[in-house]
Design a protein around this motif. Structure first.
Motif, PDB file in Angstrom:
ATOM      1  N   TRP A  52       0.811  -1.220   0.000  1.00  0.00           N
ATOM      2  CA  TRP A  52       0.000   0.000   0.000  1.00  0.00           C
ATOM      3  C   TRP A  52       0.842   1.267   0.000  1.00  0.00           C
ATOM      4  N   HIS A  53       2.101   1.171   0.451  1.00  0.00           N
ATOM      5  CA  HIS A  53       2.962   2.368   0.456  1.00  0.00           C
ATOM      6  C   HIS A  53       4.025   2.296  -0.648  1.00  0.00           C
ATOM      7  N   CYS A  54       3.919   1.219  -1.461  1.00  0.00           N
ATOM      8  CA  CYS A  54       4.667   1.131  -2.719  1.00  0.00           C
ATOM      9  C   CYS A  54       6.178   1.225  -2.548  1.00  0.00           C
ATOM     10  N   SER A 108      -1.046  10.195   5.848  1.00  0.00           N
ATOM     11  CA  SER A 108      -0.677   8.813   5.528  1.00  0.00           C
ATOM     12  C   SER A 108      -0.399   8.087   6.844  1.00  0.00           C
ATOM     13  N   TYR A 109      -0.730   6.788   6.898  1.00  0.00           N
ATOM     14  CA  TYR A 109      -0.484   6.038   8.147  1.00  0.00           C
ATOM     15  C   TYR A 109      -0.239   4.577   7.845  1.00  0.00           C
ATOM     16  N   TRP A 110       0.535   3.940   8.715  1.00  0.00           N
ATOM     17  CA  TRP A 110       0.590   2.486   8.767  1.00  0.00           C
ATOM     18  C   TRP A 110       0.817   2.043  10.200  1.00  0.00           C
ATOM     19  N   VAL A 111       0.422   0.816  10.470  1.00  0.00           N
ATOM     20  CA  VAL A 111       0.550   0.235  11.822  1.00  0.00           C
ATOM     21  C   VAL A 111       1.244  -1.101  11.664  1.00  0.00           C
ATOM     22  N   LEU A 112       2.185  -1.402  12.561  1.00  0.00           N
ATOM     23  CA  LEU A 112       2.878  -2.689  12.496  1.00  0.00           C
ATOM     24  C   LEU A 112       1.874  -3.830  12.676  1.00  0.00           C
ATOM     25  N   ARG A 116      -2.193  -4.220  14.957  1.00  0.00           N
ATOM     26  CA  ARG A 116      -3.407  -3.879  14.201  1.00  0.00           C
ATOM     27  C   ARG A 116      -4.682  -4.373  14.887  1.00  0.00           C
ATOM     28  N   GLY A 117      -5.770  -3.737  14.529  1.00  0.00           N
ATOM     29  CA  GLY A 117      -7.081  -4.171  15.015  1.00  0.00           C
ATOM     30  C   GLY A 117      -7.390  -3.695  16.421  1.00  0.00           C
ATOM     31  N   ALA A 118      -6.582  -2.775  16.950  1.00  0.00           N
ATOM     32  CA  ALA A 118      -6.804  -2.281  18.312  1.00  0.00           C
ATOM     33  C   ALA A 118      -7.053  -0.776  18.318  1.00  0.00           C
ATOM     34  N   GLY A 119      -7.381  -0.225  17.167  1.00  0.00           N
ATOM     35  CA  GLY A 119      -7.720   1.190  17.103  1.00  0.00           C
ATOM     36  C   GLY A 119      -6.534   2.133  17.079  1.00  0.00           C
ATOM     37  N   VAL A 120      -5.324   1.610  16.836  1.00  0.00           N
ATOM     38  CA  VAL A 120      -4.142   2.480  16.837  1.00  0.00           C
ATOM     39  C   VAL A 120      -4.251   3.544  15.740  1.00  0.00           C
ATOM     40  N   ALA A 121      -4.511   3.103  14.504  1.00  0.00           N
ATOM     41  CA  ALA A 121      -4.561   4.071  13.400  1.00  0.00           C
ATOM     42  C   ALA A 121      -5.670   5.096  13.624  1.00  0.00           C
ATOM     43  N   GLY A 122      -6.825   4.635  14.077  1.00  0.00           N
ATOM     44  CA  GLY A 122      -7.954   5.545  14.291  1.00  0.00           C
ATOM     45  C   GLY A 122      -7.651   6.597  15.335  1.00  0.00           C
ATOM     46  N   ARG A 123      -7.051   6.172  16.446  1.00  0.00           N
ATOM     47  CA  ARG A 123      -6.773   7.142  17.512  1.00  0.00           C
ATOM     48  C   ARG A 123      -5.642   8.087  17.117  1.00  0.00           C
ATOM     49  N   ALA A 148      -9.222  -1.033  -2.900  1.00  0.00           N
ATOM     50  CA  ALA A 148      -9.027  -2.432  -2.497  1.00  0.00           C
ATOM     51  C   ALA A 148      -8.480  -2.544  -1.076  1.00  0.00           C
ATOM     52  N   ASN A 149      -8.473  -1.444  -0.337  1.00  0.00           N
ATOM     53  CA  ASN A 149      -7.939  -1.435   1.028  1.00  0.00           C
ATOM     54  C   ASN A 149      -9.049  -1.048   2.019  1.00  0.00           C
ATOM     55  N   PRO A 150      -9.955  -1.991   2.343  1.00  0.00           N
ATOM     56  CA  PRO A 150     -11.098  -1.640   3.192  1.00  0.00           C
ATOM     57  C   PRO A 150     -10.711  -1.264   4.612  1.00  0.00           C
ATOM     58  N   ALA A 151      -9.569  -1.760   5.111  1.00  0.00           N
ATOM     59  CA  ALA A 151      -9.171  -1.394   6.477  1.00  0.00           C
ATOM     60  C   ALA A 151      -8.869   0.097   6.561  1.00  0.00           C
ATOM     61  N   SER A 152      -8.176   0.624   5.557  1.00  0.00           N
ATOM     62  CA  SER A 152      -7.868   2.057   5.558  1.00  0.00           C
ATOM     63  C   SER A 152      -9.145   2.872   5.400  1.00  0.00           C
ATOM     64  N   CYS A 153     -10.076   2.353   4.600  1.00  0.00           N
ATOM     65  CA  CYS A 153     -11.363   3.042   4.421  1.00  0.00           C
ATOM     66  C   CYS A 153     -12.092   3.143   5.765  1.00  0.00           C
ATOM     67  N   GLU A 157     -13.218   6.576   7.680  1.00  0.00           N
ATOM     68  CA  GLU A 157     -14.641   6.816   7.976  1.00  0.00           C
ATOM     69  C   GLU A 157     -14.852   7.018   9.473  1.00  0.00           C
ATOM     70  N   ARG A 158     -14.238   6.128  10.272  1.00  0.00           N
ATOM     71  CA  ARG A 158     -14.392   6.210  11.728  1.00  0.00           C
ATOM     72  C   ARG A 158     -13.885   7.531  12.293  1.00  0.00           C
ATOM     73  N   ALA A 159     -12.863   8.090  11.644  1.00  0.00           N
ATOM     74  CA  ALA A 159     -12.270   9.345  12.133  1.00  0.00           C
ATOM     75  C   ALA A 159     -12.973  10.569  11.549  1.00  0.00           C
TER      76      ALA A 159
HETATM   77  C1  LIG Z   1      -4.926   0.174   7.596  1.00  0.00           C
HETATM   78  C2  LIG Z   1      -4.207   0.118   8.941  1.00  0.00           C
HETATM   79  C3  LIG Z   1      -3.386   1.384   9.108  1.00  0.00           C
HETATM   80  C4  LIG Z   1      -5.242   0.042  10.047  1.00  0.00           C
HETATM   81  O1  LIG Z   1      -4.567   0.113  11.297  1.00  0.00           O
HETATM   82  P1  LIG Z   1      -5.300  -0.382  12.664  1.00  0.00           P
HETATM   83  O2  LIG Z   1      -4.600   0.222  13.820  1.00  0.00           O
HETATM   84  O3  LIG Z   1      -5.448  -1.847  12.627  1.00  0.00           O
HETATM   85  O4  LIG Z   1      -6.693   0.335  12.462  1.00  0.00           O
HETATM   86  P2  LIG Z   1      -7.850   0.473  13.537  1.00  0.00           P
HETATM   87  O5  LIG Z   1      -7.718  -0.640  14.544  1.00  0.00           O
HETATM   88  O6  LIG Z   1      -7.865   1.892  14.012  1.00  0.00           O
HETATM   89  O7  LIG Z   1      -9.128   0.242  12.629  1.00  0.00           O
HETATM   90  C5  LIG Z   1      -9.135  -0.819  11.722  1.00  0.00           C
HETATM   91  C6  LIG Z   1     -10.507  -0.793  11.091  1.00  0.00           C
HETATM   92  O8  LIG Z   1     -10.392  -1.492   9.882  1.00  0.00           O
HETATM   93  C7  LIG Z   1     -11.326  -2.555   9.898  1.00  0.00           C
HETATM   94  N1  LIG Z   1     -10.734  -3.596   9.091  1.00  0.00           N
HETATM   95  C8  LIG Z   1      -9.576  -4.246   9.284  1.00  0.00           C
HETATM   96  N2  LIG Z   1      -9.372  -5.121   8.278  1.00  0.00           N
HETATM   97  C9  LIG Z   1     -10.429  -4.980   7.440  1.00  0.00           C
HETATM   98  C10 LIG Z   1     -10.811  -5.594   6.228  1.00  0.00           C
HETATM   99  N3  LIG Z   1     -10.027  -6.500   5.633  1.00  0.00           N
HETATM  100  N4  LIG Z   1     -11.985  -5.227   5.664  1.00  0.00           N
HETATM  101  C11 LIG Z   1     -12.761  -4.278   6.223  1.00  0.00           C
HETATM  102  N5  LIG Z   1     -12.451  -3.637   7.382  1.00  0.00           N
HETATM  103  C12 LIG Z   1     -11.294  -4.010   7.965  1.00  0.00           C
HETATM  104  C13 LIG Z   1     -11.496  -2.897  11.340  1.00  0.00           C
HETATM  105  O9  LIG Z   1     -12.700  -3.591  11.597  1.00  0.00           O
HETATM  106  C14 LIG Z   1     -11.525  -1.509  11.940  1.00  0.00           C
HETATM  107  O10 LIG Z   1     -12.776  -0.874  11.708  1.00  0.00           O
HETATM  108  P3  LIG Z   1     -13.770  -0.496  12.915  1.00  0.00           P
HETATM  109  O11 LIG Z   1     -13.049   0.501  13.760  1.00  0.00           O
HETATM  110  O12 LIG Z   1     -14.951   0.084  12.208  1.00  0.00           O
HETATM  111  O13 LIG Z   1     -14.011  -1.792  13.624  1.00  0.00           O
HETATM  112  C15 LIG Z   1      -3.292  -1.134   9.045  1.00  0.00           C
HETATM  113  O14 LIG Z   1      -4.059  -2.290   8.768  1.00  0.00           O
HETATM  114  C16 LIG Z   1      -2.092  -1.090   8.124  1.00  0.00           C
HETATM  115  O15 LIG Z   1      -1.042  -0.531   8.476  1.00  0.00           O
HETATM  116  N6  LIG Z   1      -2.234  -1.686   6.936  1.00  0.00           N
HETATM  117  C17 LIG Z   1      -1.132  -1.730   5.958  1.00  0.00           C
HETATM  118  C18 LIG Z   1      -0.759  -0.339   5.444  1.00  0.00           C
HETATM  119  C19 LIG Z   1      -1.958   0.457   5.001  1.00  0.00           C
HETATM  120  O16 LIG Z   1      -2.942  -0.063   4.508  1.00  0.00           O
HETATM  121  N7  LIG Z   1      -1.837   1.795   5.183  1.00  0.00           N
HETATM  122  C20 LIG Z   1      -2.865   2.716   4.753  1.00  0.00           C
HETATM  123  C21 LIG Z   1      -2.592   3.093   3.328  1.00  0.00           C
HETATM  124  S1  LIG Z   1      -3.811   4.266   2.752  1.00  0.00           S
END
Ligand SMILES: CC(C)(COP(=O)(O)OP(=O)(O)OC[C@H]1O[C@@H](n2cnc3c(N)ncnc32)[C@H](O)[C@@H]1OP(=O)(O)O)[C@@H](O)C(=O)NCCC(=O)NCCS
Length: 190
Positions: A52-54, A108-112, A116-123, A148-153, A157-159
């Motif tokens: 995702w960060h190429c 821009s953000y990434w989490v190790l 992940r999944g503990a709200g680090v990026a959101g907070r 194609a990156n629903p986690a970032s979406c 959205e949450r923020a």
């Molecule tokens: C995207 C990323 C930053 C999220 O970090 P994180 O600390 O896990 O994020 P959070 O815990 O704050 O929130 C994750 C959200 O994504 C959702 N999520 C995680 N994987 C998902 C998936 N495959 N499909 C849909 N939603 C997903 C979680 O349910 C959560 O949503 P919620 O708060 O509504 O429950 C992390 O997964 C990451 O570093 N990914 C690789 C690099 C990347 O994608 N960077 C962003 C480039 S734009």
């Protein structure tokens, strides 16, 4: 066209202030340090972050990446923070394409993987957004991610970053061109 807003930090003045630490509850955003090399290498060794960060990174590149942030702050082209939890780096968050005159920036953000999944990026995004509107005086902050990156979406959205549209074929990843979601939050969104 000149901005109607009076920025809290006028264009050209970022170099006059020290890059601050930002409190994010149990997280802390702090400027990068030379001894963060292992955390940066761990980040860019992760396949998702590479995708995702190429980019990937060796030790010399990690050192250069860290060292570049102070110049980017002084040059007002970017601002990067290590995201720490209990004194350990768990991610990064940064402002890019800063335009203080117009009050604009992109995040821009990434989490190790282990954090992940503990709200680090959101907070981290929430805290950086509050600081950017409140202290820096930005008017609009954008987040762009591949469709194609629903986690970032979900993070955006949450923020409170409203999905404004899809930019077709805007970013080239290892597997080709990706459509990108554009999210944005305005200071006036509350
Ligand atoms: C995207 C990323 C930053 C999220 O970090 P994180 O600390 O896990 O994020 P959070 O815990 O704050 O929130 C994750 C959200 O994504 C959702 N999520 C995680 N994987 C998902 C998936 N495959 N499909 C849909 N939603 C997903 C979680 O349910 C959560 O949503 P919620 O708060 O509504 O429950 C992390 O997964 C990451 O570093 N990914 C690789 C690099 C990347 O994608 N960077 C962003 C480039 S734009």
């Amino acid at each position: 066209m000149p901005s109607l807003a009076t920025p809290a930090v006028p264009a050209g003045a970022l170099a006059d202030i020290a890059q601050p630490e930002i409190d994010a509850g149990e997280l802390r955003l702090r400027p990068w340090r030379a001894d963060d090399r292992e955390a940066v290498l761990a980040g860019y060794a992760d396949p998702d972050i590479q995708h995702w960060h190429c980019r990937s990174m060796n030790a010399l590149e990690a050192d250069a990446w860290i060292a570049a942030w102070s110049g980017r702050w002084k040059g007002e082209s970017g601002a990067g923070w290590a995201v720490e939890r209990d004194g350990v780096v768990v991610g990064q968050i940064s402002l890019r394409r800063i335009d203080l005159a117009e009050g604009l920036a992109e995040v821009s953000y990434w989490v190790l993987p282990a954090a992940r999944g503990a709200g680090v990026a959101g907070r981290a995004l929430g805290a950086l957004t509050r600081w950017s509107f409140g202290t820096l005086g930005l008017h609009r902050i954008e987040v762009a991610h591949s469709t194609a990156n629903p986690a970032s979406c979900a993070v955006a959205e949450r923020a409170g970053f409203v999905l404004e549209g899809t930019k077709r074929g805007e970013a080239k990843h290892a597997d080709g061109w990706h459509d990108m979601h554009l999210h944005a939050r305005l200071a006036s969104d509350g």
